[in-house]
Design an enzyme around this catalytic site. Sequence first.
Site, mmCIF file in Angstrom:
data_model
loop_
_atom_site.group_PDB
_atom_site.id
_atom_site.type_symbol
_atom_site.label_atom_id
_atom_site.label_comp_id
_atom_site.label_asym_id
_atom_site.label_seq_id
_atom_site.Cartn_x
_atom_site.Cartn_y
_atom_site.Cartn_z
ATOM 1 C CG ASP A 161 5.875 18.438 -14.800
ATOM 2 O OD1 ASP A 161 6.354 19.504 -14.398
ATOM 3 O OD2 ASP A 161 4.891 17.888 -14.277
ATOM 4 C CD GLU A 185 5.825 17.874 -9.102
ATOM 5 O OE1 GLU A 185 6.042 19.053 -9.457
ATOM 6 O OE2 GLU A 185 4.867 17.197 -9.536
ATOM 7 C CD GLU A 244 -0.712 19.798 -15.047
ATOM 8 O OE1 GLU A 244 -0.656 20.580 -14.084
ATOM 9 O OE2 GLU A 244 0.050 18.831 -15.187
HETATM 10 C C1 GCV Z 1 1.107 23.689 -10.068
HETATM 11 C C2 GCV Z 1 3.180 19.491 -12.457
HETATM 12 C C3 GCV Z 1 2.905 19.408 -10.985
HETATM 13 C C4 GCV Z 1 1.691 20.237 -10.614
HETATM 14 C C5 GCV Z 1 1.923 21.671 -11.087
HETATM 15 C C6 GCV Z 1 2.157 21.649 -12.590
HETATM 16 C C7 GCV Z 1 2.475 23.042 -13.123
HETATM 17 O O1 GCV Z 1 2.187 18.849 -13.174
HETATM 18 O O2 GCV Z 1 2.727 18.081 -10.601
HETATM 19 O O3 GCV Z 1 1.522 20.181 -9.230
HETATM 20 O O4 GCV Z 1 0.833 22.491 -10.775
HETATM 21 O O5 GCV Z 1 3.271 20.841 -12.864
HETATM 22 O O6 GCV Z 1 3.635 23.339 -13.266
HETATM 23 O O7 GCV Z 1 1.551 23.783 -13.389
#
Ligand code: GCV
Length: 692
Positions: free
Chosen positions: A339, A367, A266
């Site tokens: 995720d 989340e 990411e």
């Molecule tokens: C910390 C998802 C979340 C991100 C998070 C990522 C991860 O994509 O939306 O906020 O980033 O997971 O676990 O690294």
Amino acid sequence: MKKSFLSFLFAVAAFQLRAEDGHQLWLRPHATVPVTVVAPASRSVLLATAKQELQQGWQGNAGATVTLTLKKDKAIRYDGYRISPSGVQAVTERGLLYGVFELIRCQQTGQAAQAGVSNPSYEYRLLNHWDNPDGSVERGYAGQSIFWRKDSSFVTTSRDKTLWQEYARANASVGINGAVVNNVNASPRILSAEYLARVKAIADVLRPYGVKTFLAVKFSSPVLLGGLKTADPLDPAVVKWWQAKAKEIYQQIPDFGGFLVKASSEGQPGPQDYGRTHADGANMLADAVRPYGGLVMWRAFVYSPSDKDRAKQAYNEFVPLDGKFRDNVIIQVKNGPVDFQPREPFSPLFGAMKKTSVMPEFQITQEYLGHSIDLAFLSTMWEECLGSDTYQAGPGSTVARVTDGSVYPQKHTAMAGVANTGLDRNWTGQDFGQANWYAFGRLAWNNQLKSAQIADEWLKQTFAGAADQQATASAADWNANFLAPVTQMMLDSREAVVNYSMPLGLHHIMSATHDHYGPGPWWAPPKMRADWTPPYYHQADAQGVGFNRTTTGSNAVSQYHEPLASQLNDPATCPDEYLLWFHHLPWDFKMKSGNTLWNELCAHYDKGVHQVRQFQQTWDQTRPYVDAERFAAVQNKLRAQSGAAVLWKDACLLYFQQFSKLPIPASVEPPMHTLDGVIANDMVRPRPLPRP
Ligand code: GCV
């Protein structure tokens, strides 16, 4: 050593403070009786904590003597302990502390403390805080960070220290022994001298409760902070930079735990930027912390487009590296392959890496399960994952067993949970969010525990004695009218979220504009990478819905071991829970229930709405048993959740109906929203809910 049994509930009522803001978590003050503690002479702070907890929390026989003994014992591993009629015995001081908390937990929940050994399932039981140096918390829904301040002030106040101590104590009470105190999307600044001074201050407060401090690090720190030209893990200057940084940290924090790394993921930099592998990157860092006994937790949350199916990518990248990691590296794997969705099958990486230490990562912060608004007890989700059979080393190779060292000879074992804590007075925003923090710790200690037991323990410790009426209520009354219905509500709550948001294996169809709260199956702005958009995941069209991951599709099923791969590959044998995760099926597909897929989908969404309404009723009836403050807070949250559930149902059914062209069955509550209305609202950030 006998505990005080059920009278505990009511003897304490008069002792309770009437203001219940939730800050005391499951460690609310209780009426206690004197106890004599016999312990080894030592200046250890941990031992002092154990003695103090026992003296402050003892509810057993008045005047009892409890002996704390440090002694070698082959049956005890890690920070385990042995309970005997005379007291607690352990190999480490942490073990004594955990044994003490077990005695107190038993007294408070009306259980007899079991004589015998209790060993933790995992050596490391860690919270991961996604807290940023500016005080914000990524995916945090309970206020600002408890560790970092917006104003970048590095002065550690007595308020900070009190809070960190309360936090550490709560962790210790459930066996959590480590905290990564900053976000995996790490700022390089965390390794600067001024931030390290604050990390030291945190570590000094967490230490007396046996909680080790860890840091998440940015792979490109040698460039961004150190001014080097490269962060190539094989470059000697880079190696030297990390070695020096490790030395600097350990000089200040001798028991520092190690590093957590999100790399080549990411947008985060990583070894792949230099043509190196994850193993090259992880091993370089592992070598830097090895002289001090440090650990590197290297996350497998990666999804570079090595395959059209994002769910396959982590496995593709990591399985070929099996056996190539240093023994002080653990690969940290999210429970599911995508995720943290409300329901995912377990990640196929579990059990597939047989020569590498692998640890599960769960998300305590909600989340994708309603932030700190919705009531969702996640213990059932984690229990489901831990109990899933990978078959990787024959039947019974559950996720729990392939990660806790019982199947493979892992040098280190660990479990991580992404924390849901913040500066909100009750720590977690939603009062029931505390139960998820509690459950994470209990499952990391014992990965075979059942959610019903965890809920029962948490409710007794968190709510018993918390209303004036309890002074006169009987234990039977409390059990029947509070404990039983609220336990059931908790146990049903995660499935309710699945039902009203992403049932039957649907996933990743949440709103992107509202930080993943609420529905958004339509969301697909032009130029957005496809695997960040819901239509990529649900694949709805005139023919049907679902992601074809079978042998005729992306073939993600082949990453699972037989007989699971074949079971998942066939819609007739694939469990309904995962159906649309693995299959694209026609709207009139005949389900095991006899319903068509469309009707079944409608029924699940509707059921979710009704479940939340049932939770509202359940909670409303608990009013006599709960203090006014927490009663109103939870009632308000449930009201909001009920509205959100209807929105999810209406939005998803109306959206999918465009493709199915089928009527919503009469048995399902008709939508009160229009599709245009919900889509328009999705583009506007909703006003925050009023805080009760
Ligand atoms: C910390 C998802 C979340 C991100 C998070 C990522 C991860 O994509 O939306 O906020 O980033 O997971 O676990 O690294």
